[in-house]
Structure formats: structure tokens, C-alpha cells
Motif scaffolding. Structure first.
Motif, PDB file in Angstrom:
ATOM      1  N   ASP A  22       0.828  -1.207   0.000  1.00 18.13           N
ATOM      2  CA  ASP A  22       0.000   0.000   0.000  1.00 18.13           C
ATOM      3  C   ASP A  22       0.865   1.260   0.000  1.00 18.13           C
ATOM      4  N   GLU A  23       0.251   2.384  -0.392  1.00 15.34           N
ATOM      5  CA  GLU A  23       0.918   3.699  -0.396  1.00 15.34           C
ATOM      6  C   GLU A  23       0.673   4.381   0.948  1.00 15.34           C
ATOM      7  N   ILE A  24       1.165   3.789   2.019  1.00 12.91           N
ATOM      8  CA  ILE A  24       1.001   4.341   3.366  1.00 12.91           C
ATOM      9  C   ILE A  24       2.394   4.711   3.866  1.00 12.91           C
ATOM     10  N   SER A  25       2.624   5.973   4.119  1.00 10.12           N
ATOM     11  CA  SER A  25       3.977   6.459   4.436  1.00 10.12           C
ATOM     12  C   SER A  25       4.565   5.842   5.704  1.00 10.12           C
ATOM     13  N   THR A  26       3.730   5.325   6.595  1.00  9.26           N
ATOM     14  CA  THR A  26       4.222   4.787   7.864  1.00  9.26           C
ATOM     15  C   THR A  26       4.616   3.319   7.785  1.00  9.26           C
ATOM     16  N   ILE A  27       4.399   2.660   6.640  1.00  9.45           N
ATOM     17  CA  ILE A  27       4.788   1.255   6.530  1.00  9.45           C
ATOM     18  C   ILE A  27       6.144   1.137   5.839  1.00  9.45           C
ATOM     19  N   VAL A  28       6.748  -0.033   5.955  1.00  7.41           N
ATOM     20  CA  VAL A  28       8.006  -0.323   5.273  1.00  7.41           C
ATOM     21  C   VAL A  28       7.737  -0.455   3.776  1.00  7.41           C
ATOM     22  N   ALA A  29       8.555   0.153   2.973  1.00  9.57           N
ATOM     23  CA  ALA A  29       8.512   0.034   1.504  1.00  9.57           C
ATOM     24  C   ALA A  29       7.141   0.328   0.894  1.00  9.57           C
ATOM     25  N   PRO A  30       6.566   1.504   1.182  1.00  9.74           N
ATOM     26  CA  PRO A  30       5.266   1.827   0.588  1.00  9.74           C
ATOM     27  C   PRO A  30       5.357   1.885  -0.937  1.00  9.74           C
ATOM     28  N   GLY A  31       4.363   1.305  -1.607  1.00 11.47           N
ATOM     29  CA  GLY A  31       4.303   1.353  -3.060  1.00 11.47           C
ATOM     30  C   GLY A  31       5.319   0.477  -3.774  1.00 11.47           C
ATOM     31  N   CYS A  32       6.009  -0.386  -3.045  1.00 15.31           N
ATOM     32  CA  CYS A  32       6.994  -1.293  -3.645  1.00 15.31           C
ATOM     33  C   CYS A  32       6.465  -2.730  -3.615  1.00 15.31           C
ATOM     34  N   TRP A  33       7.015  -3.549  -4.487  1.00 12.05           N
ATOM     35  CA  TRP A  33       6.686  -4.975  -4.479  1.00 12.05           C
ATOM     36  C   TRP A  33       7.435  -5.668  -3.347  1.00 12.05           C
ATOM     37  N   GLY A  34       6.748  -6.544  -2.651  1.00  9.86           N
ATOM     38  CA  GLY A  34       7.352  -7.309  -1.573  1.00  9.86           C
ATOM     39  C   GLY A  34       6.722  -8.684  -1.495  1.00  9.86           C
ATOM     40  N   LEU A  35       7.073  -9.394  -0.458  1.00  9.86           N
ATOM     41  CA  LEU A  35       6.516 -10.720  -0.201  1.00  9.86           C
ATOM     42  C   LEU A  35       5.399 -10.597   0.822  1.00  9.86           C
ATOM     43  N   PHE A  36       4.443 -11.500   0.743  1.00  4.02           N
ATOM     44  CA  PHE A  36       3.407 -11.530   1.764  1.00  4.02           C
ATOM     45  C   PHE A  36       4.025 -12.015   3.070  1.00  4.02           C
ATOM     46  N   GLY A  37       3.506 -11.513   4.180  1.00  2.96           N
ATOM     47  CA  GLY A  37       4.017 -11.870   5.499  1.00  2.96           C
ATOM     48  C   GLY A  37       3.977 -10.651   6.389  1.00  2.96           C
TER      49      GLY A  37
END
Length: 140
Positions: A22-37
Motif C-alpha cells: 500500500d501507499e502508506i507512508s508509515t509502513i516499510v517500503a510503501p508502493g513497492c513490491w514485496g513478499l506476503f508476510g
């Protein structure tokens, strides 16, 4: 102190399941591809956390997973598990994130993945290329 997370590398027919965050500024790597978990809750083992997070994020969990590596970056320790995605992509319910995709190793190792929902390429989360390269090039 390092934050502990459990991440799932789920494969199906030579492709890997990815989550566009998600595009949430408070999370790690907003708007980037990652792994579920996600984060381990107090008292949880990495595998318990992984299974809980998968149910919360895609409403599905694999029959079996194998821990393939522990990856350290910045103040984060990731327990990375590998397993098979045994259901069609369409059967997953995306409950967290903007998009999901089954991606070829070539796309992953390029560092940028196309989002059908957004109609644009997005980069991989910091450190993920190293994790993917390690697991993709590992036998088994």
C-alpha cells in the motif's frame, strides 16, 4: 533492537507470488513490491506468524513451508519461507496491498515488476532482490 518478520516465497509453475504494498507512508517500503508476510507477535514462532499473516493478507495458507534463509537488513530480521501456491491466483483474496502477481524469475531479478492494476512498473522493496536471488538460484 531488530524487528522480526516472516515472509513467504510462494511459487507456482516457475513463478513467484508478489504483493504490491500500500501507499502508506508509515509502513516499510510503501508502493513497492514485496513478499506476503509480516511481524511476529509476542510468543509466535516465525512459521506461526507467517501462517497468520497469509490468512490475514490473502485468506489462504500453504500446506507446507520450509524456512530457506534468515535475512538481516537495517534493523529488520526476516525469516524467509518457501512453499507452493497450490490454488489459482484468482482464488486468493487480496486483503492487504494494492496488487498481487505471479512473477517470473527474470522479472524479479530485473528489480522492477509491472502492476496490472496500476498500469505501471514498481520497484522491489529494499533488500528483496538479494533474498529473491538467493532463493531462486538455490536448488530445490
Amino acid at each position: 533492537m531488530a524487528v522480526e518478520v516472516a515472509l513467504a516465497m510462494l511459487h507456482q509453475e516457475g513463478r513467484w507470488l508478489m504483493q504490491l504494498r500500500d501507499e502508506i507512508s508509515t509502513i516499510v517500503a510503501p508502493g513497492c513490491w514485496g513478499l506476503f508476510g509480516g511481524h511476529l507477535d509476542p510468543g509466535e514462532t516465525p512459521e506461526q506468524a507467517l501462517r497468520r499473516e497469509l490468512l490475514e493478507e490473502i485468506s489462504w495458507e500453504p500446506a507446507a513451508v520450509e524456512r530457506v534463509m534468515v535475512h538481516h537488513i537495517h534493523r529488520r530480521t526476516a525469516h524467509v519461507f518457501r512453499g507452493e501456491l497450490s490454488v489459482p491466483l484468482e482464488q486468493l483474496q487480496l486483503l492487504e496491498g494494492q496488487d498481487l502477481a505471479l512473477v517470473s524469475p527474470e522479472e524479479l531479478l530485473s528489480g522492477s515488476i509491472w502492476s496490472t492494476k496500476l498500469g505501471s512498473h514498481r520497484s522491489l522493496a529494499d533488500g528483496l532482490l538479494e533474498v529473491m536471488h538467493h532463493v531462486i538460484t538455490r536448488p530445490g
